[in-house]
Design a protein around this motif. Structure first.
Motif, PDB file in Angstrom:
ATOM      1  N   ALA B  43       0.957  -0.891  -0.057  1.00 29.55           N
ATOM      2  CA  ALA B  43      -0.077   0.202   0.063  1.00 29.55           C
ATOM      3  C   ALA B  43       0.542   1.312   0.290  1.00 29.55           C
ATOM      4  O   ALA B  43       0.782   2.080  -0.710  1.00 29.55           O
ATOM      5  N   ASP B  44       1.591   1.113   0.813  1.00 26.24           N
ATOM      6  CA  ASP B  44       2.787   2.000   0.912  1.00 26.24           C
ATOM      7  C   ASP B  44       3.607   2.345  -0.366  1.00 26.24           C
ATOM      8  O   ASP B  44       3.846   3.789  -0.955  1.00 26.24           O
ATOM      9  N   GLN B  45       3.829   2.036  -1.116  1.00 27.13           N
ATOM     10  CA  GLN B  45       4.582   2.429  -2.523  1.00 27.13           C
ATOM     11  C   GLN B  45       3.352   2.203  -3.307  1.00 27.13           C
ATOM     12  O   GLN B  45       3.845   2.908  -4.481  1.00 27.13           O
ATOM     13  N   ILE B  46       1.898   1.937  -3.599  1.00 25.31           N
ATOM     14  CA  ILE B  46       1.184   2.401  -4.601  1.00 25.31           C
ATOM     15  C   ILE B  46       1.100   3.704  -4.532  1.00 25.31           C
ATOM     16  O   ILE B  46       0.984   4.612  -4.892  1.00 25.31           O
ATOM     17  N   THR B  47       0.888   4.231  -2.748  1.00 25.65           N
ATOM     18  CA  THR B  47       1.168   5.656  -2.334  1.00 25.65           C
ATOM     19  C   THR B  47       1.489   6.225  -3.228  1.00 25.65           C
ATOM     20  O   THR B  47       1.420   7.889  -3.625  1.00 25.65           O
ATOM     21  N   ALA B  48       2.768   5.607  -2.477  1.00 26.57           N
ATOM     22  CA  ALA B  48       4.040   7.215  -3.524  1.00 26.57           C
ATOM     23  C   ALA B  48       3.803   7.370  -5.182  1.00 26.57           C
ATOM     24  O   ALA B  48       4.195   8.042  -5.114  1.00 26.57           O
ATOM     25  N   GLY B  49       3.684   6.045  -5.238  1.00 25.45           N
ATOM     26  CA  GLY B  49       3.177   6.055  -7.315  1.00 25.45           C
ATOM     27  C   GLY B  49       2.352   6.625  -7.192  1.00 25.45           C
ATOM     28  O   GLY B  49       2.392   7.831  -8.508  1.00 25.45           O
ATOM     29  N   VAL B  50       1.260   6.670  -7.122  1.00 19.79           N
ATOM     30  CA  VAL B  50      -0.047   7.713  -7.296  1.00 19.79           C
ATOM     31  C   VAL B  50      -0.393   9.370  -7.325  1.00 19.79           C
ATOM     32  O   VAL B  50      -0.326   9.499  -7.977  1.00 19.79           O
ATOM     33  N   ARG B  51       0.834   8.856  -5.485  1.00 20.40           N
ATOM     34  CA  ARG B  51       1.235  10.793  -5.790  1.00 20.40           C
ATOM     35  C   ARG B  51       2.527  11.203  -6.410  1.00 20.40           C
ATOM     36  O   ARG B  51       2.249  12.307  -7.036  1.00 20.40           O
ATOM     37  N   SER B  52       3.088  10.334  -7.529  1.00 24.43           N
ATOM     38  CA  SER B  52       4.445  10.865  -8.520  1.00 24.43           C
ATOM     39  C   SER B  52       3.589  10.306  -9.354  1.00 24.43           C
ATOM     40  O   SER B  52       3.939  11.515 -10.092  1.00 24.43           O
ATOM     41  N   ALA B  53       1.917  10.009  -9.548  1.00 23.01           N
ATOM     42  CA  ALA B  53       1.804  10.455 -11.076  1.00 23.01           C
ATOM     43  C   ALA B  53       0.820  11.174 -10.813  1.00 23.01           C
ATOM     44  O   ALA B  53       0.347  13.194 -11.936  1.00 23.01           O
ATOM     45  N   ILE B  54      -0.257  11.829  -9.771  1.00 24.17           N
ATOM     46  CA  ILE B  54      -1.033  12.649  -9.994  1.00 24.17           C
ATOM     47  C   ILE B  54      -1.398  13.672  -8.225  1.00 24.17           C
ATOM     48  O   ILE B  54      -2.285  14.467  -8.224  1.00 24.17           O
ATOM     49  N   GLY B  55      -0.475  13.618  -7.909  1.00 25.50           N
ATOM     50  CA  GLY B  55      -0.209  15.001  -6.489  1.00 25.50           C
ATOM     51  C   GLY B  55      -0.641  14.282  -5.018  1.00 25.50           C
ATOM     52  O   GLY B  55      -0.926  13.225  -4.993  1.00 25.50           O
ATOM     53  N   ALA B  56      -1.067  15.453  -4.659  1.00 20.82           N
ATOM     54  CA  ALA B  56      -1.319  15.042  -3.047  1.00 20.82           C
ATOM     55  C   ALA B  56      -2.903  14.336  -2.920  1.00 20.82           C
ATOM     56  O   ALA B  56      -3.546  14.193  -4.147  1.00 20.82           O
ATOM     57  N   VAL B  57      -2.727  13.136  -2.674  1.00 22.69           N
ATOM     58  CA  VAL B  57      -3.939  12.139  -2.216  1.00 22.69           C
ATOM     59  C   VAL B  57      -4.063  11.799  -1.271  1.00 22.69           C
ATOM     60  O   VAL B  57      -2.447  11.659  -0.514  1.00 22.69           O
TER      61      VAL B  57
END
Lengths: 150, 150
Positions: B43-57
């Motif tokens: 989940a952590d890695q996914i969070t990082a990936g998502v943030r680098s893709a679309i910004g703050a989440v």
DNA sequence: CACCTTTTCTGGAATCGTTCAAGAAAAGTC
DNA sequence: GACTTTTCTTGAACGATTCCAGAAAAGGTG
């Protein structure tokens, strides 16, 4: 008291501990007795059992005992997804577990996959397998009947 | 940008989300893209990936997306003992996992246990099985060579 | 049996991953 | 464009497990 012995005919825990190069301590003996009397307990439940058997013991002592005993192969640890660690006395039969999705209860099943392909270490592109763990997910009898309308 | 589509030829994520009765949101699309591009992430890695893709989440949005998508069968979640949750796009092939005891890396293996006994729901004393999960434990190639003297 | 070394236990805090809760924002509907 | 419902934000809570430093106990030795 002092069962301190897994079963008449088997070696007392103290012998097995010494054989593993471990000191024989009250907490360890109590942990072994509790786990032996009721498999699949969580660390929490084991702690409760140990405390009712020998009085105050630190949480840390329990975890330490569980980890050490697992490392030495005296206990076997498993951890179904969504659950905390569970322990059972290691008997070397590599049986598997049925886990109820609803209540989380665990039941043993013999390794019935044909001629135990799961016990056969394989090698896959350099990945050296030493154990195959099988977890069957579903509903236990109680939860099945509880969820069935009639 | 906006890949938002699993693969040329496959249905875009938005279609699959709607088909599951879910709203199409940025976080969900980003989660799907990240998980699709790299299976077995935490989940952590996914969070990082998502943030680098679309910004703050928010962390919560990630967990909510992961849980919802898993419930709807779009993602598949698994959790090797000692590890946090891991996710992959669900492809319905019920493959299994090789987990490295040393570095925790995960590799897929097809369900090669003969004629897939693991996919066959069994019944054991009233226990109704709907899934068999197999985890192979061992050492990945890298860790094997790292631990070998020569 | 007393002593000494090493292992184990105590007590308390810290950590990680995940979930809970209440309100704000966005998605989709009419 | 307004409305309803779902989803997201923020921030706190939580459970399970581990980390730490010092006290206690185990068991070998003289």
């Amino acid at each position: 008291m002092e069962p301190a012995s897994p079963d008449p005919g088997e070696q007392p825990w103290s012998i097995r501990l010494r054989a593993a190069g471990l000191r024989v301590t009250q907490p360890r003996l109590a942990v072994l007795d509790v786990v032996d009397s009721a498999p699949h307990l969580s660390a929490d439940q084991i702690t409760a059992g140990v405390r009712s058997a020998i009085g105050a013991v630190s949480t840390q002592a329990i975890y330490d005992a569980l980890n050490t005993l697992t490392e030495q192969g005296i206990l076997r640890r498993f951890e179904p997804a969504g659950s905390s660690m569970r322990f059972e006395v290691s008997v070397g039969d590599n049986h598997h577990h049925l886990v109820c999705r609803s209540c989380g209860s665990v039941r043993d099943v013999p390794c019935a996959l044909g001629s135990m392909p799961c016990a056969i270490p394989q090698e896959t592109e350099g990945f050296v397998v030493d154990e195959a763990e099988v977890t069957y997910w579903g509903l236990c009898a109680d939860c099945v009947s509880a969820s069935t309308p009639e």
